[in-house]
Each structure stands twice: as structure tokens, then as C-alpha cells.
Design a protein around this motif. Structure first.
Motif, PDB file in Angstrom:
ATOM      1  N   ILE A  30      60.791  54.057  49.786  1.00  0.00           N
ATOM      2  CA  ILE A  30      60.824  53.015  48.758  1.00  0.00           C
ATOM      3  C   ILE A  30      62.174  53.016  48.049  1.00  0.00           C
ATOM      4  O   ILE A  30      62.789  51.967  47.804  1.00  0.00           O
ATOM      5  CB  ILE A  30      59.696  53.230  47.728  1.00  0.00           C
ATOM      6  N   GLN A  31      62.658  54.207  47.724  1.00  0.00           N
ATOM      7  CA  GLN A  31      63.935  54.352  47.018  1.00  0.00           C
ATOM      8  C   GLN A  31      65.081  53.789  47.859  1.00  0.00           C
ATOM      9  O   GLN A  31      65.946  53.070  47.352  1.00  0.00           O
ATOM     10  CB  GLN A  31      64.179  55.825  46.700  1.00  0.00           C
ATOM     11  N   CYS A  32      65.098  54.117  49.150  1.00  0.00           N
ATOM     12  CA  CYS A  32      66.166  53.622  50.036  1.00  0.00           C
ATOM     13  C   CYS A  32      66.088  52.110  50.219  1.00  0.00           C
ATOM     14  O   CYS A  32      67.123  51.435  50.247  1.00  0.00           O
ATOM     15  CB  CYS A  32      66.080  54.312  51.395  1.00  0.00           C
ATOM     16  N   LEU A  33      64.893  51.579  50.368  1.00  0.00           N
ATOM     17  CA  LEU A  33      64.738  50.129  50.502  1.00  0.00           C
ATOM     18  C   LEU A  33      65.282  49.428  49.266  1.00  0.00           C
ATOM     19  O   LEU A  33      65.936  48.386  49.366  1.00  0.00           O
ATOM     20  CB  LEU A  33      63.254  49.771  50.699  1.00  0.00           C
ATOM     21  N   SER A  34      65.028  50.020  48.113  1.00  0.00           N
ATOM     22  CA  SER A  34      65.530  49.455  46.861  1.00  0.00           C
ATOM     23  C   SER A  34      67.048  49.518  46.810  1.00  0.00           C
ATOM     24  O   SER A  34      67.719  48.531  46.480  1.00  0.00           O
ATOM     25  CB  SER A  34      64.921  50.218  45.679  1.00  0.00           C
ATOM     26  N   GLU A  35      67.619  50.674  47.152  1.00  0.00           N
ATOM     27  CA  GLU A  35      69.062  50.868  47.070  1.00  0.00           C
ATOM     28  C   GLU A  35      69.831  50.014  48.064  1.00  0.00           C
ATOM     29  O   GLU A  35      70.988  49.663  47.823  1.00  0.00           O
ATOM     30  CB  GLU A  35      69.399  52.346  47.280  1.00  0.00           C
TER      31      GLU A  35
ATOM     32  N   THR B 232      64.417  44.748  49.126  1.00  0.00           N
ATOM     33  CA  THR B 232      63.293  44.756  48.189  1.00  0.00           C
ATOM     34  C   THR B 232      62.074  44.002  48.725  1.00  0.00           C
ATOM     35  O   THR B 232      60.948  44.291  48.329  1.00  0.00           O
ATOM     36  CB  THR B 232      63.713  44.145  46.849  1.00  0.00           C
ATOM     37  N   ASP B 233      62.321  43.029  49.613  1.00  0.00           N
ATOM     38  CA  ASP B 233      61.200  42.255  50.152  1.00  0.00           C
ATOM     39  C   ASP B 233      60.288  43.100  51.031  1.00  0.00           C
ATOM     40  O   ASP B 233      59.153  42.713  51.313  1.00  0.00           O
ATOM     41  CB  ASP B 233      61.729  41.060  50.955  1.00  0.00           C
ATOM     42  N   LYS B 234      60.767  44.268  51.448  1.00  0.00           N
ATOM     43  CA  LYS B 234      59.971  45.124  52.331  1.00  0.00           C
ATOM     44  C   LYS B 234      59.160  46.181  51.566  1.00  0.00           C
ATOM     45  O   LYS B 234      58.316  46.849  52.155  1.00  0.00           O
ATOM     46  CB  LYS B 234      60.889  45.832  53.340  1.00  0.00           C
ATOM     47  N   ILE B 235      59.440  46.337  50.274  1.00  0.00           N
ATOM     48  CA  ILE B 235      58.811  47.422  49.516  1.00  0.00           C
ATOM     49  C   ILE B 235      57.302  47.250  49.424  1.00  0.00           C
ATOM     50  O   ILE B 235      56.533  48.165  49.730  1.00  0.00           O
ATOM     51  CB  ILE B 235      59.442  47.542  48.115  1.00  0.00           C
ATOM     52  N   ALA B 236      56.863  46.072  48.982  1.00  0.00           N
ATOM     53  CA  ALA B 236      55.427  45.836  48.823  1.00  0.00           C
ATOM     54  C   ALA B 236      54.710  45.930  50.165  1.00  0.00           C
ATOM     55  O   ALA B 236      53.601  46.480  50.256  1.00  0.00           O
ATOM     56  CB  ALA B 236      55.186  44.468  48.178  1.00  0.00           C
ATOM     57  N   LEU B 237      55.341  45.399  51.212  1.00  0.00           N
ATOM     58  CA  LEU B 237      54.736  45.451  52.551  1.00  0.00           C
ATOM     59  C   LEU B 237      54.583  46.892  53.028  1.00  0.00           C
ATOM     60  O   LEU B 237      53.551  47.269  53.594  1.00  0.00           O
ATOM     61  CB  LEU B 237      55.594  44.657  53.550  1.00  0.00           C
ATOM     62  N   TYR B 238      55.617  47.699  52.776  1.00  0.00           N
ATOM     63  CA  TYR B 238      55.560  49.103  53.199  1.00  0.00           C
ATOM     64  C   TYR B 238      54.475  49.853  52.423  1.00  0.00           C
ATOM     65  O   TYR B 238      53.688  50.606  53.011  1.00  0.00           O
ATOM     66  CB  TYR B 238      56.915  49.779  52.988  1.00  0.00           C
ATOM     67  N   ALA B 239      54.450  49.645  51.113  1.00  0.00           N
ATOM     68  CA  ALA B 239      53.447  50.328  50.279  1.00  0.00           C
ATOM     69  C   ALA B 239      52.036  49.974  50.732  1.00  0.00           C
ATOM     70  O   ALA B 239      51.149  50.831  50.788  1.00  0.00           O
ATOM     71  CB  ALA B 239      53.649  49.952  48.813  1.00  0.00           C
ATOM     72  N   GLN B 240      51.838  48.705  51.080  1.00  0.00           N
ATOM     73  CA  GLN B 240      50.525  48.262  51.554  1.00  0.00           C
ATOM     74  C   GLN B 240      50.197  48.880  52.911  1.00  0.00           C
ATOM     75  O   GLN B 240      49.070  49.330  53.148  1.00  0.00           O
ATOM     76  CB  GLN B 240      50.524  46.732  51.650  1.00  0.00           C
ATOM     77  N   LYS B 241      51.194  48.939  53.777  1.00  0.00           N
ATOM     78  CA  LYS B 241      50.993  49.472  55.133  1.00  0.00           C
ATOM     79  C   LYS B 241      50.565  50.937  55.116  1.00  0.00           C
ATOM     80  O   LYS B 241      49.704  51.356  55.906  1.00  0.00           O
ATOM     81  CB  LYS B 241      52.285  49.311  55.942  1.00  0.00           C
TER      82      LYS B 241
ATOM     83  N   ALA C 273      60.014  41.320  41.073  1.00  0.00           N
ATOM     84  CA  ALA C 273      59.012  41.029  40.045  1.00  0.00           C
ATOM     85  C   ALA C 273      58.422  39.630  40.227  1.00  0.00           C
ATOM     86  O   ALA C 273      57.214  39.424  40.039  1.00  0.00           O
ATOM     87  CB  ALA C 273      59.638  41.162  38.656  1.00  0.00           C
ATOM     88  N   GLN C 274      59.267  38.683  40.608  1.00  0.00           N
ATOM     89  CA  GLN C 274      58.785  37.315  40.840  1.00  0.00           C
ATOM     90  C   GLN C 274      57.773  37.273  41.983  1.00  0.00           C
ATOM     91  O   GLN C 274      56.731  36.611  41.889  1.00  0.00           O
ATOM     92  CB  GLN C 274      59.964  36.392  41.152  1.00  0.00           C
ATOM     93  N   LYS C 275      58.065  37.996  43.057  1.00  0.00           N
ATOM     94  CA  LYS C 275      57.143  38.024  44.199  1.00  0.00           C
ATOM     95  C   LYS C 275      55.812  38.659  43.819  1.00  0.00           C
ATOM     96  O   LYS C 275      54.739  38.193  44.213  1.00  0.00           O
ATOM     97  CB  LYS C 275      57.781  38.785  45.369  1.00  0.00           C
TER      98      LYS C 275
END
Length: 273
Positions: A97-102, A106-115, A141-143
Motif C-alpha cells: 500500500i505504501q509503495c503504491l501510494s509513493e 493510488t487507483d490500485k490501493i482500494a482494489l489491492y486492499a479488497q483483493k 478520497a474522491q473515489k
């Protein structure tokens, strides 16, 4: 099975022009198969110190190294994307999550967390992102706020986070998106959005909101006073209800568009006018 080569002493001196004993040792191990986590980490350190990142990538691609969170930590200062691939294989979810953010993914964070069924504290996540990349935090945040299954974030909390870092532009963009359905229960947030921008001198934002008739549940009296103070007299007049407030605005030293004023006065009875 053939015995592993004897591990060299950490103090064994490297002879100039020749591979170091530790690299020779691990090179022999790699000939025989995959290294374990500790061996992979001990090999990565000198390889990275020598700047041989491509060699490390080759071994990772060939699956000769055991991926671990520690190995990812070792690689990250030199190559975040390579570290991300290691974290993914090591299932080091928080580091992923940290690397995706850095890296702006960011569009992949929620998908990864869900997966991976990872419970997320989105308030903490957006706060961390806002410190480093406010725009990416805003988009995330908007998404989350407009998720078809229902908002995953608290609108007030998101606004607080952006304002904590003086990110008025991102706070405004977030609220404009989050409040686009103009719900009655969101009146206080509509007021807050207009208030933030008027008090910061961003009258253009408030003017656009009024001109497009985006909100209808804000505190009209409060916003009318702020409009009057910031020179948006026609918006103040539209939102004031008290005749005394209206008279004060009309007789202000600041000029009003005569055509607009005539049309505005047409809404009053003869007695009121």
C-alpha cells in the motif's frame, strides 16, 4: 545431494579485481537453486552496494531469491518499483500500500486492499498520502467518497485532513465532488465549503457555485454576510432574508449592476420595495 559451499567469514578480505568471497559463495549457491530468505538478504546487500541493481532484478525474475519484507526494505531506497514487486510476492500488504501510494498508483490501493481482504483505516491512509502528495490523496478520497456501494470515508474527516495541511484546493475539489447530489443532510458541509473559500478570499469558487446553482441547503444567512464582506453583493442579496440586511447591501458604496438590480427588485411587493 551435494553439500553447500562453506560460508565465508564476514571478515574475509576482498582481493582487488576479483569478486568478493561473499559473492563467490552465493554465486555457487545460485548455481544449485533458490536461496532462502536470509541468504537472499545477505546477497542483496553487497550487490546493491556495488550498484548492480540489474543483476538483482535478473535473479528475482528467475525466482532465485526468496522474497521477504526485509528484502523489499533493502531494495526500496534504490528502486521503489522493484521493492514493490518483492513486497507483493512476500504478501507484505502494508508495504505494498505504501509503495503504491509513493509511486502514484493510488487507483490500485482500494482494489489491492479488497483483493487481499485487508481492513483499511482510510482516514490514516489519506492523511499519510496528503502529507506527501495532496493531489493523489484528493483523487483517492474522491473515489472512496463516490464508491457505488456507498462512501467509504467521512466527508468531514477528509476535509479536516486537507485543511490540516493547508490544502484548500484539494479540500474544495473533494467536497465539490462528494456533495454533488445536493442532499439536505449535507447542508453543514455545503456551508463549510463556501465559508472556507470566502474566508480565504477565493471568491471565484463561491461565485461559480452560486452561478451553477450547485447547492441549496447551506446556511444562507451566514453565507450572505460573508458574501457581503467579500464584495459579492448580488449573491449576498439573493441569500439575505431580512429587509434591513437587503437595504444595507443596496445602499452600500460598492456599485451593483443596474439591470440586475431592477430584476432583483421585481421579486418584492410594492410595499417592500
Amino acid at each position: 545431494p551435494p553439500a553447500k559451499p562453506t560460508q565465508p567469514s564476514q571478515r574475509a578480505p576482498a582481493i582487488q579485481g576479483q569478486p568478493s568471497p561473499i559473492l563467490t559463495y552465493f554465486g555457487a549457491l545460485l548455481e544449485k537453486g533458490k536461496l532462502n530468505k536470509l541468504e537472499s538478504l545477505e546477497l542483496a546487500k553487497p550487490v546493491l552496494q556495488q550498484g548492480k541493481k540489474d543483476l538483482l532484478q535478473k535473479w528475482l525474475t528467475e525466482e532465485k531469491l526468496a522474497c521477504s519484507e526485509e528484502l523489499g526494505d533493502c531494495i526500496k531506497p534504490m528502486d521503489v518499483q522493484m521493492a514493490l514487486s518483492v513486497y507483493l510476492k512476500a504478501e507484505a500488504h502494508q508495504k505494498v500500500i505504501q509503495c503504491l501510494s509513493e509511486t502514484g498508483q493510488t487507483d490500485k490501493i482500494a482494489l489491492y486492499a479488497q483483493k487481499v481482504n485487508m481492513p483499511m483505516d482510510w482516514g490514516v491512509q489519506i492523511d499519510n498520502m496528503a502529507r506527501m502528495n495532496p493531489q493523489a490523496a484528493c483523487e483517492m478520497a474522491q473515489k472512496l467518497a463516490t464508491d457505488p456501494a456507498g462512501s467509504k470515508v467521512d466527508f468531514n474527516q477528509m476535509t479536516d485532513i486537507f485543511m490540516k495541511y493547508n490544502c484548500l484546493r484539494q479540500a474544495t475539489a473533494f467536497l465539490l465532488d462528494a456533495l454533488k447530489n445536493d442532499k439536505p443532510e449535507e447542508g453543514p458541509l455545503q456551508t463549510r465549503l463556501l465559508e472556507m473559500n470566502l474566508m480565504a478570499g477565493q471568491t471565484g469558487v463561491a461565485d461559480a457555485i452560486f452561478e451553477h446553482d450547485m447547492f441549496s441547503h447551506f446556511d444562507r444567512q451566514r453565507i450572505a454576510f460573508l458574501c457581503e464582506e467579500t464584495g459579492l453583493l448580488h449573491h449576498a442579496l439573493v441569500n439575505f432574508e431580512s429587509i434591513n440586511d437587503i437595504k444595507r447591501c443596496i445602499t452600500s458604496s460598492k456599485p451593483l449592476n443596474l439591470k440586475w438590480l431592477v430584476e432583483y427588485m421585481g421579486i418584492f411587493s410594492t410595499e417592500q420595495a
